[in-house]
Scaffold this motif. Structure first.
Motif, PDB file in Angstrom:
ATOM      1  N   GLU A   1      15.411  77.752  64.176  1.00 26.77           N
ATOM      2  CA  GLU A   1      15.221  79.127  64.234  1.00 26.77           C
ATOM      3  C   GLU A   1      15.318  79.797  62.837  1.00 26.77           C
ATOM      4  OE1 GLU A   1      18.285  81.044  66.272  1.00 26.77           O
ATOM      5  OE2 GLU A   1      19.980  80.511  64.773  1.00 26.77           O
ATOM      6  N   PRO A   2      14.451  81.122  62.713  1.00 22.37           N
ATOM      7  CA  PRO A   2      14.658  81.661  61.322  1.00 22.37           C
ATOM      8  C   PRO A   2      15.983  82.195  60.900  1.00 22.37           C
ATOM      9  CG  PRO A   2      13.540  83.114  63.139  1.00 22.37           C
ATOM     10  CD  PRO A   2      13.546  81.611  63.638  1.00 22.37           C
TER      11      PRO A   2
ATOM     12  N   PHE B   1       4.294  83.229  63.265  1.00 20.64           N
ATOM     13  CA  PHE B   1       4.735  84.255  64.282  1.00 20.64           C
ATOM     14  C   PHE B   1       3.541  84.801  64.876  1.00 20.64           C
ATOM     15  CE2 PHE B   1       8.661  83.963  61.726  1.00 20.64           C
ATOM     16  CZ  PHE B   1       9.518  83.253  62.639  1.00 20.64           C
TER      17      PHE B   1
ATOM     18  N   GLN C   1       3.709  88.715  63.785  1.00 23.76           N
ATOM     19  CA  GLN C   1       4.462  89.242  62.492  1.00 23.76           C
ATOM     20  C   GLN C   1       3.602  88.644  61.454  1.00 23.76           C
ATOM     21  OE1 GLN C   1       7.380  90.796  62.184  1.00 23.76           O
ATOM     22  NE2 GLN C   1       7.845  90.343  64.306  1.00 23.76           N
TER      23      GLN C   1
ATOM     24  N   ASP D   1      17.163  85.069  60.145  1.00 21.43           N
ATOM     25  CA  ASP D   1      17.421  86.118  60.193  1.00 21.43           C
ATOM     26  C   ASP D   1      16.136  86.864  60.909  1.00 21.43           C
ATOM     27  OD1 ASP D   1      15.582  87.517  58.254  1.00 21.43           O
ATOM     28  OD2 ASP D   1      17.195  87.166  56.780  1.00 21.43           O
ATOM     29  N   TYR D   2      16.314  88.157  61.460  1.00 23.02           N
ATOM     30  CA  TYR D   2      15.287  89.029  62.116  1.00 23.02           C
ATOM     31  C   TYR D   2      15.390  90.219  61.391  1.00 23.02           C
ATOM     32  CZ  TYR D   2      14.945  85.225  65.750  1.00 23.02           C
ATOM     33  OH  TYR D   2      14.835  84.021  66.319  1.00 23.02           O
ATOM     34  N   SER D   3      15.188  90.197  59.890  1.00 20.28           N
ATOM     35  CA  SER D   3      15.105  91.215  59.132  1.00 20.28           C
ATOM     36  C   SER D   3      13.772  91.879  59.064  1.00 20.28           C
ATOM     37  CB  SER D   3      15.964  90.853  57.631  1.00 20.28           C
ATOM     38  OG  SER D   3      15.888  92.136  57.023  1.00 20.28           O
TER      39      SER D   3
ATOM     40  N   ALA E   1       8.565  89.604  57.921  1.00 17.80           N
ATOM     41  CA  ALA E   1       8.735  88.614  58.981  1.00 17.80           C
ATOM     42  C   ALA E   1       9.998  87.806  59.287  1.00 17.80           C
ATOM     43  CB  ALA E   1       7.607  87.451  59.349  1.00 17.80           C
ATOM     44  N   PRO E   2      10.502  87.291  60.300  1.00 20.62           N
ATOM     45  CA  PRO E   2      11.992  87.078  60.208  1.00 20.62           C
ATOM     46  C   PRO E   2      12.143  85.917  59.367  1.00 20.62           C
ATOM     47  CG  PRO E   2      11.042  87.425  62.534  1.00 20.62           C
ATOM     48  CD  PRO E   2       9.692  87.730  61.670  1.00 20.62           C
ATOM     49  N   GLY E   3      13.316  85.870  58.727  1.00 23.31           N
ATOM     50  CA  GLY E   3      13.431  84.842  57.802  1.00 23.31           C
ATOM     51  C   GLY E   3      12.391  84.458  56.690  1.00 23.31           C
TER      52      GLY E   3
ATOM     53  N   THR F   1      19.131  90.079  54.207  1.00 25.81           N
ATOM     54  CA  THR F   1      18.546  88.608  53.554  1.00 25.81           C
ATOM     55  C   THR F   1      19.082  88.309  52.406  1.00 25.81           C
ATOM     56  OG1 THR F   1      16.425  88.874  54.936  1.00 25.81           O
ATOM     57  CG2 THR F   1      16.459  87.117  53.298  1.00 25.81           C
TER      58      THR F   1
ATOM     59  N   THR G   1       8.943  80.762  54.725  1.00 23.83           N
ATOM     60  CA  THR G   1       9.939  81.449  55.825  1.00 23.83           C
ATOM     61  C   THR G   1      11.137  80.342  55.944  1.00 23.83           C
ATOM     62  OG1 THR G   1       8.271  82.309  57.079  1.00 23.83           O
ATOM     63  CG2 THR G   1      10.029  81.720  58.207  1.00 23.83           C
TER      64      THR G   1
END
Length: 539
Positions: free
Chosen positions: A243-244, A331, A334, A246-248, A285-287, A255, A232
């Motif tokens: 923070e990550p 997370f 996630q 992205d929230y892809s 998951a994000p990032g 990404t 991640t």
């Protein structure tokens, strides 16, 4: 032999490129040859090799799988002479110096998956090339089986002390110039007793080598292994908080576009180390990013690639102002970061079908079925799976990633192409033929040499006992017995598994269990947020 070409060039940007790894039993001659083309000049390292082919006799043991102990393991004298040739060392060191390398970093991975390394100046090694083999990293034995991952504090239950010293003897096939640190080359090696020179029972790299040799001599097979490396990416926001990136979601091109500078640089640096990459894509998951490493017919080479790739990911992320976390669970709601292992095997018997010499996991005479040995290999892993998790999910955080809906599986069982199954049989694209089996219950907190040795030993044990494969789990079946829910539970299972304990040996199994119990106790009161914050500090 892995070394460097394009060592000198008239251009300002010196290029480094690794040549293909060879596994000869003897180096006949090794020398430099100066080559001049119309535009450049090169000093090329030339190697004449002799490769011997030895007959392999198939045997079918009737008892549980075993491997030779470290003290009983014998090295072929011709191979040892080739590996310790002073002239070979001199040529390698001269090549490194010509490429602008100032330090050679000797590295070994301890039982808790911490790389232990020391950098030695190339000039010092050139003053006496014999030091290349025995003058590198010397470190107290306790570092490889008595110190937990959270601090260099001796765990008394490991039964180790600082009184004994081990040395790292380099495996030249693992030698790489580090593109993220151009003045340094790194070499991975095996641990040996400083006084006797015998392989150390704590050396996980040597353990994997013994397992692979037992597979060849006792079963006439060799493994093809692949790995999917998940991590991640984090960056700092305007307030300086991580923070990550992205929230892809899974497979999203966002990404790939947003992190193209990082991905381009990462791929380039992996390629410079001859680390094959099949795919790079966004995970769930994000990032989260996944790098699929190319499958290798040499399991040791794949393990080395995992070690080198993780270090490269971390270094490239820092270069781009990011942090890469391999922590299994980040997370709560996630998916987590795994290290999925793909396995198949090849039949080395002279009488084997041509198809089986490439992949004997499938049954060539029946469409869509695994071979008898492939089925027994699966059942061996399933039979030992509760204990095996202590080695493939060896952290308290690892078990946060396991559960229903987590894309890992949480019950003993197997299925075809089901990503919620702990053992997933993968089908060959465009056909009904099984190609390999994937173990999803694995992550980057594991020592890759140790976990591969354990996983393959479990499969070989299934073959040795000719275990019949249990029925596969279908959608809605619920699966078999529940797997351990904590590291402590899996360690309890490991302590009852005589086959796995025998493969590890008394010294390594005692140290490993003691370390993991200490680590579980240390993290018992930590929240997930605490674990993530600590991982970011170390990234």
């Amino acid at each position: 032999l892995t070394c460097l070409t394009n060592l000198q060039s008239k251009s300002k940007n010196t290029k480094r490129r690794a040549i293909t790894s060879l596994s000869p039993t003897r180096y006949d001659r090794i020398f430099f040859q100066h080559i001049t083309t119309s535009s450049t000049e090169h000093n090329v390292l030339c190697v004449h090799v002799r490769v011997n082919t030895l007959p392999i006799i198939m045997s079918t043991p009737e008892t549980a799988f075993t491997v030779p102990s470290a003290t009983d393991f014998e090295v072929d004298p011709a191979t040892l002479a080739a590996q310790t040739s002073t002239s070979t060392a001199l040529t390698l060191l001269t090549a490194l110096k010509a490429a602008g390398v100032q330090f050679l970093r000797y590295t070994a991975i301890d039982a808790s998956n911490t790389p232990r390394a020391k950098a030695v100046p190339i000039d010092r090694l050139l003053s006496d090339p014999r030091q290349f083999y025995d003058g590198g990293l010397s470190i107290a034995e306790v570092c490889f089986g008595g110190l937990p991952s959270y601090a260099d504090h001796l765990v008394p239950a490991s039964n180790l002390s600082s009184a004994r010293v081990l040395q790292v003897r380099p495996d030249v096939a693992s030698l790489r110039a580090l593109p993220y640190n151009p003045s340094t080359a790194a070499v991975l090696g095996t641990l040996h007793d400083q006084r006797t020179g015998r392989p150390s029972p704590l050396c996980t790299r040597h353990l994997l080598r013994r397992v692979l040799q037992a597979a060849e001599t006792d079963f006439s097979l060799s493994f093809t292994i692949g790995a999917e490396l998940e991590f991640t990416l984090f960056r700092k926001d305007d307030n300086g908080e991580f923070e990550p990136v992205d929230y892809s979601v899974y497979g999203n091109s966002h990404t790939l576009d947003e992190q193209s500078a990082f991905i381009d640089d990462l791929y380039s640096q992996l390629a410079q180390q001859s680390i094959d990459v099949e795919q790079i894509h966004a995970e769930s998951a994000p990032g989260q990013v996944e790098v699929v490493l190319g499958k290798q017919d040499d399991a040791m080479l794949l393990a080395d690639h995992v070690v080198l790739a993780r270090a490269t990911v971390s270094a490239v992320a820092r270069k781009h102002g990011l942090r890469a976390l391999f922590l299994p669970k980040i997370f709560t709601d996630q998916a987590g970061n795994g290290l999925h292992i793909h396995m198949s095997f090849r039949d080395l018997r002279p009488s084997a079908r041509l198809e089986d010499r490439y992949n004997a996991f499938r049954r060539t005479s029946v469409l869509g079925q695994m071979s008898h040995r492939g089925s027994s290999f699966l059942e061996g892993i399933l039979d030992h799976l509760p204990a095996l998790l202590a080695l493939t999910l060896p952290s308290a955080n690892s078990f946060r990633r396991v559960g229903p809906g987590c894309w890992t599986g949480h019950r003993v069982g197997w299925a075809v192409e089901d990503k919620e199954s702990p053992l997933r049989v993968c089908m060959k694209a465009g056909s009904d033929e099984p190609s390999n089996v994937e173990l999803k219950l694995s992550d980057s907190t594991a020592n890759i040499y140790l976990e591969l040795a354990a996983i393959l030993s479990c499969g070989l044990d299934g073959m040795a006992r000719q275990l019949p494969l249990r029925p596969r789990v279908g959608p809605g079946d619920g699966g078999g017995d529940e797997l351990p829910k904590t590291l402590d539970e899996s360690l309890s299972c490991l302590k009852k598994d005589d086959m796995l304990l025998g493969v590890l040996g008394k010294e390594l199994s005692t140290g490993f269990v003691a370390l993991k119990k200490a680590e579980a106790a240390h993290s018992a009161d930590m929240s997930l947020e605490d674990e993530v914050a600590l991982a970011l500090k170390k990234a």
